[in-house]
Design a protein around this motif. Sequence first.
Motif, PDB file in Angstrom:
ATOM      1  N   UNK A  17      35.042  32.532  45.410  1.00 47.70           N
ATOM      2  CA  UNK A  17      34.644  32.305  46.802  1.00 47.70           C
ATOM      3  C   UNK A  17      35.773  32.675  47.766  1.00 47.70           C
ATOM      4  N   UNK A  18      37.007  32.329  47.391  1.00 48.18           N
ATOM      5  CA  UNK A  18      38.154  32.628  48.251  1.00 48.18           C
ATOM      6  C   UNK A  18      38.342  34.130  48.408  1.00 48.18           C
ATOM      7  N   UNK A  19      38.171  34.875  47.327  1.00 41.89           N
ATOM      8  CA  UNK A  19      38.309  36.335  47.370  1.00 41.89           C
ATOM      9  C   UNK A  19      37.274  36.932  48.314  1.00 41.89           C
ATOM     10  N   UNK A  20      36.015  36.511  48.168  1.00 42.01           N
ATOM     11  CA  UNK A  20      34.944  37.039  49.025  1.00 42.01           C
ATOM     12  C   UNK A  20      35.158  36.640  50.483  1.00 42.01           C
ATOM     13  N   UNK A  21      35.610  35.422  50.703  1.00 43.17           N
ATOM     14  CA  UNK A  21      35.876  34.969  52.069  1.00 43.17           C
ATOM     15  C   UNK A  21      36.971  35.820  52.710  1.00 43.17           C
ATOM     16  N   UNK A  22      38.035  36.105  51.964  1.00 44.17           N
ATOM     17  CA  UNK A  22      39.119  36.944  52.485  1.00 44.17           C
ATOM     18  C   UNK A  22      38.603  38.332  52.828  1.00 44.17           C
ATOM     19  N   UNK A  23      37.789  38.902  51.934  1.00 45.99           N
ATOM     20  CA  UNK A  23      37.206  40.223  52.196  1.00 45.99           C
ATOM     21  C   UNK A  23      36.389  40.212  53.484  1.00 45.99           C
ATOM     22  N   UNK A  24      35.618  39.162  53.677  1.00 47.99           N
ATOM     23  CA  UNK A  24      34.724  39.082  54.843  1.00 47.99           C
ATOM     24  C   UNK A  24      35.496  39.023  56.154  1.00 47.99           C
ATOM     25  N   UNK A  25      36.762  38.604  56.079  1.00 46.98           N
ATOM     26  CA  UNK A  25      37.600  38.502  57.278  1.00 46.98           C
ATOM     27  C   UNK A  25      38.445  39.756  57.489  1.00 46.98           C
ATOM     28  N   UNK A  26      38.174  40.803  56.693  1.00 46.01           N
ATOM     29  CA  UNK A  26      38.930  42.044  56.814  1.00 46.01           C
ATOM     30  C   UNK A  26      40.296  41.988  56.165  1.00 46.01           C
ATOM     31  N   UNK A  27      40.495  41.037  55.280  1.00 47.31           N
ATOM     32  CA  UNK A  27      41.760  40.877  54.582  1.00 47.31           C
ATOM     33  C   UNK A  27      41.662  41.454  53.170  1.00 47.31           C
ATOM     34  N   UNK A  28      42.787  41.505  52.481  1.00 51.73           N
ATOM     35  CA  UNK A  28      42.803  41.944  51.090  1.00 51.73           C
ATOM     36  C   UNK A  28      43.421  40.867  50.231  1.00 51.73           C
ATOM     37  N   UNK A  29      43.183  40.947  48.930  1.00 53.33           N
ATOM     38  CA  UNK A  29      43.743  39.938  48.029  1.00 53.33           C
ATOM     39  C   UNK A  29      43.942  40.515  46.640  1.00 53.33           C
ATOM     40  N   UNK A  30      44.760  39.811  45.864  1.00 63.38           N
ATOM     41  CA  UNK A  30      44.961  40.162  44.461  1.00 63.38           C
ATOM     42  C   UNK A  30      45.147  38.871  43.672  1.00 63.38           C
ATOM     43  N   UNK A  31      44.420  38.767  42.573  1.00 63.36           N
ATOM     44  CA  UNK A  31      44.503  37.591  41.695  1.00 63.36           C
ATOM     45  C   UNK A  31      45.687  37.765  40.749  1.00 63.36           C
ATOM     46  N   UNK A  32      46.433  36.684  40.538  1.00 63.23           N
ATOM     47  CA  UNK A  32      47.616  36.726  39.665  1.00 63.23           C
ATOM     48  C   UNK A  32      47.434  35.736  38.522  1.00 63.23           C
ATOM     49  N   UNK A  33      47.023  36.249  37.362  1.00 61.88           N
ATOM     50  CA  UNK A  33      46.856  35.385  36.195  1.00 61.88           C
ATOM     51  C   UNK A  33      48.148  35.173  35.433  1.00 61.88           C
ATOM     52  N   UNK A  34      49.113  36.065  35.658  1.00 61.42           N
ATOM     53  CA  UNK A  34      50.351  36.000  34.876  1.00 61.42           C
ATOM     54  C   UNK A  34      51.247  34.840  35.261  1.00 61.42           C
ATOM     55  N   UNK A  35      50.876  34.055  36.281  1.00 58.23           N
ATOM     56  CA  UNK A  35      51.691  32.872  36.576  1.00 58.23           C
ATOM     57  C   UNK A  35      51.673  31.890  35.410  1.00 58.23           C
ATOM     58  N   UNK A  36      50.671  32.029  34.527  1.00 53.67           N
ATOM     59  CA  UNK A  36      50.598  31.119  33.377  1.00 53.67           C
ATOM     60  C   UNK A  36      51.775  31.308  32.426  1.00 53.67           C
TER      61      UNK A  36
END
Length: 242
Positions: free
Chosen positions: A120-139
């Motif tokens: 949901x956060x990714x889609x919300x960011x997209x809808x606001x004209x923003x970009x994002x990247x998920x970081x799984x390697x923090x584990x």
Amino acid sequence: MNETMNLLLNRRTYRDFDENYHLPEEDLQQILTAARQAPSWMNGQFYSIFVIQDKATRKQLVDWNPGNPHMLKSSVFLIFVGDLHRTQLISEAYDRENFTGDSIEPVLVATTDASLALGNAVTAADSLGLGSVVVGSIRKHSKEIGELLALPEGMFPLFGLSIGKPIVEMKVKLRLPEKAVVYYEKFTPYDFSLIQEYDEIMEKFAEARETKKWSIKFTDYFASEPTMIIDQLLKMKKLFNS
């Protein structure tokens, strides 16, 4: 095609952000609210979101994970954690036993809930004209991040999300062939040529950060000895006894 479908079908990952862009508080709040409105098992909402804006904290995250400098350069970095601490507090309030450590099920539920909120956060960011990247390697640094965030027993870091104003346009990355992913009614074996076909697609995509074929990357990954870092953290947090 409606606006929501257009966003979903054209979603892409961005890793280069305008370091001088200030994310309006209103936009951040909308993203967080959208994330919290995601579906969750029994409405349990077994996750929490940490908003990381402090530059020193984000620099520490990059020092641990230098392959993801956007954690510092983006406008904000969110960390999604599985949260079984909340239900432990509730059990204590009612003076009841809590057996979360006796099964992997609570960890799966918390991970799923957090994943839905992340989407949901990714889609919300997209809808606001923003970009994002998920970081799984923090584990890979779950223990250190747990200490950095002062996570109590029952909380465990799962993945992060950098959000900002993109400065480099990205192409939409094609996914695996539908026949290798979508089944109607029951499993149907598919030919390995579908995987080879996807290898070719990804080679033509030519993402600079990829140095191996898609199939070889995961062959090598699953052929390596597991680090079991997350396993150790779950035991430390008393969430996984076996």
